[in-house]
Design a protein around this motif. Structure first.
Motif, PDB file in Angstrom:
ATOM      1  N   ILE A 107       5.407  11.802   0.751  1.00 38.03           N
ATOM      2  CA  ILE A 107       5.395  13.271   0.768  1.00 38.03           C
ATOM      3  C   ILE A 107       6.848  13.738   0.806  1.00 38.03           C
ATOM      4  O   ILE A 107       7.411  14.038   1.855  1.00 38.03           O
ATOM      5  CB  ILE A 107       4.628  13.820   1.991  1.00 38.03           C
ATOM      6  N   ASN A 108       7.486  13.769  -0.348  1.00 35.01           N
ATOM      7  CA  ASN A 108       8.874  14.224  -0.451  1.00 35.01           C
ATOM      8  C   ASN A 108       9.109  14.753  -1.858  1.00 35.01           C
ATOM      9  O   ASN A 108       8.369  14.440  -2.794  1.00 35.01           O
ATOM     10  CB  ASN A 108       9.854  13.083  -0.119  1.00 35.01           C
ATOM     11  N   LEU A 109      10.143  15.555  -2.028  1.00 30.65           N
ATOM     12  CA  LEU A 109      10.375  16.223  -3.316  1.00 30.65           C
ATOM     13  C   LEU A 109      10.517  15.271  -4.503  1.00 30.65           C
ATOM     14  O   LEU A 109       9.949  15.536  -5.565  1.00 30.65           O
ATOM     15  CB  LEU A 109      11.594  17.142  -3.215  1.00 30.65           C
ATOM     16  N   HIS A 138       0.818  -1.213   0.000  1.00 27.16           N
ATOM     17  CA  HIS A 138       0.000   0.000   0.000  1.00 27.16           C
ATOM     18  C   HIS A 138       0.855   1.267   0.000  1.00 27.16           C
ATOM     19  O   HIS A 138       0.460   2.291  -0.544  1.00 27.16           O
ATOM     20  CB  HIS A 138      -0.984   0.008   1.174  1.00 27.16           C
ATOM     21  N   VAL A 139       2.069   1.181   0.564  1.00 27.13           N
ATOM     22  CA  VAL A 139       2.969   2.333   0.535  1.00 27.13           C
ATOM     23  C   VAL A 139       3.527   2.519  -0.881  1.00 27.13           C
ATOM     24  O   VAL A 139       3.627   3.651  -1.385  1.00 27.13           O
ATOM     25  CB  VAL A 139       4.113   2.169   1.553  1.00 27.13           C
ATOM     26  N   GLU A 140       3.878   1.421  -1.529  1.00 26.57           N
ATOM     27  CA  GLU A 140       4.350   1.497  -2.910  1.00 26.57           C
ATOM     28  C   GLU A 140       3.290   2.127  -3.817  1.00 26.57           C
ATOM     29  O   GLU A 140       3.593   2.952  -4.688  1.00 26.57           O
ATOM     30  CB  GLU A 140       4.699   0.095  -3.422  1.00 26.57           C
ATOM     31  N   LEU A 141       2.039   1.719  -3.603  1.00 27.43           N
ATOM     32  CA  LEU A 141       0.943   2.283  -4.384  1.00 27.43           C
ATOM     33  C   LEU A 141       0.804   3.785  -4.127  1.00 27.43           C
ATOM     34  O   LEU A 141       0.597   4.573  -5.060  1.00 27.43           O
ATOM     35  CB  LEU A 141      -0.366   1.576  -4.033  1.00 27.43           C
ATOM     36  N   ALA A 142       0.918   4.184  -2.848  1.00 25.53           N
ATOM     37  CA  ALA A 142       0.805   5.602  -2.495  1.00 25.53           C
ATOM     38  C   ALA A 142       1.890   6.417  -3.190  1.00 25.53           C
ATOM     39  O   ALA A 142       1.626   7.496  -3.733  1.00 25.53           O
ATOM     40  CB  ALA A 142       0.894   5.771  -0.978  1.00 25.53           C
ATOM     41  N   VAL A 143       3.117   5.903  -3.200  1.00 27.56           N
ATOM     42  CA  VAL A 143       4.237   6.593  -3.856  1.00 27.56           C
ATOM     43  C   VAL A 143       3.966   6.754  -5.352  1.00 27.56           C
ATOM     44  O   VAL A 143       4.145   7.833  -5.928  1.00 27.56           O
ATOM     45  CB  VAL A 143       5.557   5.822  -3.619  1.00 27.56           C
ATOM     46  N   GLN A 144       3.498   5.682  -5.996  1.00 28.80           N
ATOM     47  CA  GLN A 144       3.223   5.726  -7.434  1.00 28.80           C
ATOM     48  C   GLN A 144       2.162   6.766  -7.767  1.00 28.80           C
ATOM     49  O   GLN A 144       2.286   7.536  -8.724  1.00 28.80           O
ATOM     50  CB  GLN A 144       2.748   4.351  -7.910  1.00 28.80           C
ATOM     51  N   LYS A 145       1.110   6.800  -6.963  1.00 29.10           N
ATOM     52  CA  LYS A 145      -0.006   7.703  -7.244  1.00 29.10           C
ATOM     53  C   LYS A 145       0.385   9.165  -7.004  1.00 29.10           C
ATOM     54  O   LYS A 145      -0.004  10.056  -7.767  1.00 29.10           O
ATOM     55  CB  LYS A 145      -1.222   7.293  -6.423  1.00 29.10           C
ATOM     56  N   GLU A 193       8.561  20.038   8.282  1.00 30.57           N
ATOM     57  CA  GLU A 193       8.854  18.651   8.638  1.00 30.57           C
ATOM     58  C   GLU A 193       9.159  17.780   7.429  1.00 30.57           C
ATOM     59  O   GLU A 193       9.841  16.770   7.544  1.00 30.57           O
ATOM     60  CB  GLU A 193       7.695  18.067   9.445  1.00 30.57           C
ATOM     61  N   PHE A 194       8.629  18.156   6.258  1.00 28.80           N
ATOM     62  CA  PHE A 194       8.883  17.375   5.057  1.00 28.80           C
ATOM     63  C   PHE A 194       9.835  18.088   4.103  1.00 28.80           C
ATOM     64  O   PHE A 194      10.038  17.648   2.964  1.00 28.80           O
ATOM     65  CB  PHE A 194       7.559  17.046   4.357  1.00 28.80           C
ATOM     66  N   SER A 195      10.411  19.204   4.558  1.00 31.07           N
ATOM     67  CA  SER A 195      11.429  19.946   3.800  1.00 31.07           C
ATOM     68  C   SER A 195      10.990  20.247   2.373  1.00 31.07           C
ATOM     69  O   SER A 195      11.736  20.030   1.407  1.00 31.07           O
ATOM     70  CB  SER A 195      12.750  19.160   3.783  1.00 31.07           C
ATOM     71  N   LEU A 196       9.773  20.741   2.227  1.00 32.21           N
ATOM     72  CA  LEU A 196       9.256  21.074   0.903  1.00 32.21           C
ATOM     73  C   LEU A 196       9.658  22.505   0.540  1.00 32.21           C
ATOM     74  O   LEU A 196       9.427  23.439   1.297  1.00 32.21           O
ATOM     75  CB  LEU A 196       7.735  20.932   0.877  1.00 32.21           C
TER      76      LEU A 196
END
Length: 353
Positions: free
Chosen positions: A295-297, A262-269, A322-325
Motif C-alpha cells: 500500500i504505497n504510491l 506472499h508479499v512479492e505476490l501482493a505487490v505484483q497484484k 499513515e500510508f502518505s497517499l
C-alpha cells in the motif's frame, strides 16, 4: 483484461466469525465446550495429554482476555522465544476454528440474544458466495469471471475457500481441491490464472476435511472428538494443520532480507489492479511492515481504492495519513454499507460478455 484486488480482514467474516472485540467471549464458550467434550471422551491411555489440552486452552483463554487480540498474545510469545508454547497454542486455535465452523446456530427468540456480544448468523458468511456469483459472467454451465480477481486475505477462516469451491470445484474433495489450487511456491491458490488467493497470515484447515466435498457433510461432535484424539496421540496431521496458521512476523523473522513470496505476490497484484477493495481490514500495527510494502504510491495505479467497513470514514482518514497517499493521485472512497461486498462497476466489461 482488467484486474480487481480484494484485501480481506476479520470484519469481512463477521457474520460467521467473531471480530477482535467479541473473540474472547466466543473463545470462552469454546473452552467450556472443549472441557466437557474431553471429559466425555475419557481416553484412559492418554489422559495426561487430554489434561494438557485443557491446560493449554485455559492458558490461551487467559492470554486472549488479557491482550488486545490473540495475535498480540502470540507476538509476545514470539518475542520471548516460547516456540513450544506457540505450537501448542496454535493447535488450540486450530481446534477453535474447527469448532466455530461447525457450530450449530440455535437462536429461537430475542431472549436468546441477551448478554451475547457476537451473534453467529451463518456457518459460512453468505456474502462471500454472493460476491463470487456477482463476479461471474451470466453464461449457463460456465464459470467465467468478468476480470482477473485477486484476494489478499488476512483471515484464517474457510469462508472464501468454501465459496470458491462451490462454484469452481463442487464435486471435488477438499484435499483434491487444495492439491489443484496450490502453486509450487505454496504461497498462492490459483484457478486458471484468473482467480488468485494469497493468504497473508496462512490459513485454517483440518485434515479431517480431506475426503469431504461440503462442510454440510461434517459431523461436528465426531470431528472434534477425532481432532482431540489426534492431538492426544501426537498425530502428525494435527501438527501440520496447526502450522498452516502463520503470523506475518514469523515469516519476516525467517527471511531477514524480507523476500517473502506472499508479499512479492501482493505487490505484483496491487500494481496491476484497476480497482482495490479493502473489506473489514483495519491495518493493525503488527502487520504494518508488510502493509507498507504494497500500500504505497509506487505500487498503486492512479485510480480508486474502496474501503468497506462500518467505520470506513475513520479508516480512510488513517490510511491516507499513515500510508502518505496523495488525494490527487489515489482516490479513497469509504463504503459503510456492509450488507454485501462491493464490486466496482467499472470492472464489468459489457463488450466482453
Amino acid at each position: 483484461m482488467k484486474e480487481l484486488t480484494y484485501i480481506l480482514g476479520a470484519g469481512a467474516s463477521y457474520q460467521s466469525m467473531p471480530v477482535v472485540k467479541t473473540f474472547a467471549e466466543r473463545f470462552t464458550d469454546f473452552q467450556d465446550y472443549l472441557t466437557v467434550l474431553i471429559e466425555e471422551i475419557k481416553l484412559k491411555d492418554t489422559s495426561n495429554k487430554t489434561d494438557a489440552i485443557i491446560r493449554w486452552g485455559k492458558e490461551l483463554e487467559i492470554g486472549i482476555r488479557t491482550h488486545q487480540s490473540f495475535d498480540t498474545f502470540f507476538k509476545k510469545k514470539f518475542h520471548l522465544g516460547k516456540t513450544t508454547e506457540i505450537v501448542n497454542y496454535k493447535k488450540i486455535i486450530n481446534l477453535y476454528f474447527l469448532w466455530e465452523h461447525l457450530h450449530e446456530i440455535k437462536i429461537d427468540s430475542h431472549e436468546d440474544l441477551k448478554g451475547i456480544s457476537f451473534v453467529k448468523t451463518t456457518q459460512i458468511d453468505k456474502r462471500y458466495d454472493a460476491l463470487i456469483a456477482s463476479l461471474l459472467k451470466p453464461k449457463a454451465g460456465k464459470t467465467e469471471l468478468f476480470c482477473k480477481v485477486n484476494f489478499l486475505s488476512w483471515n484464517y477462516d474457510l469462508n472464501l475457500l468454501s465459496s470458491i469451491k462451490q462454484y469452481f470445484n463442487p464435486l471435488e474433495t477438499y484435499s483434491e481441491l487444495l492439491q489443484e489450487l496450490q502453486d509450487k511456491s505454496r504461497a498462492e491458490w490459483l484457478i486458471n490464472d484468473i482467480l488468485s488467493v494469497v493468504n497473508m497470515n496462512g490459513h485454517f484447515y483440518s485434515h479431517l476435511f480431506d475426503q469431504k466435498k461440503d462442510l454440510e457433510e461434517l459431523d461436528k461432535e465426531l470431528l472434534l472428538k477425532e481432532a482431540v484424539q489426534a492431538w492426544a496421540r501426537n498425530l502428525l496431521e494435527l501438527q501440520t494443520d496447526a502450522t498452516r496458521i502463520r503470523f506475518a512476523w514469523e515469516g519476516m523473522s525467517e527471511n531477514p532480507n524480507n523476500n517473502l513470496k506472499h508479499v512479492e505476490l501482493a505487490v505484483q497484484k496491487i500494481k496491476r489492479s484497476d480497482a482495490i477493495v479493502i473489506i473489514g481490514y483495519t491495518f493493525p500495527l503488527y502487520n504494518r511492515l508488510i502493509d507498507l510494502q504494497y500500500i504505497n504510491l509506487p505500487s498503486l495505479r492512479k485510480g480508486v481504492v474502496y474501503i468497506q467497513d462500518p467505520d470506513a470514514n475513520i479508516i480512510t482518514t488513517r490510511v491516507r495519513e499513515e500510508f502518505s497517499l496523495i488525494d490527487t493521485y489515489v482516490t479513497i472512497k469509504p463504503i459503510t454499507d456492509c450488507n454485501s461486498f462491493y464490486v466496482p462497476r467499472n470492472i464489468v466489461d459489457i463488450q466482453n460478455l
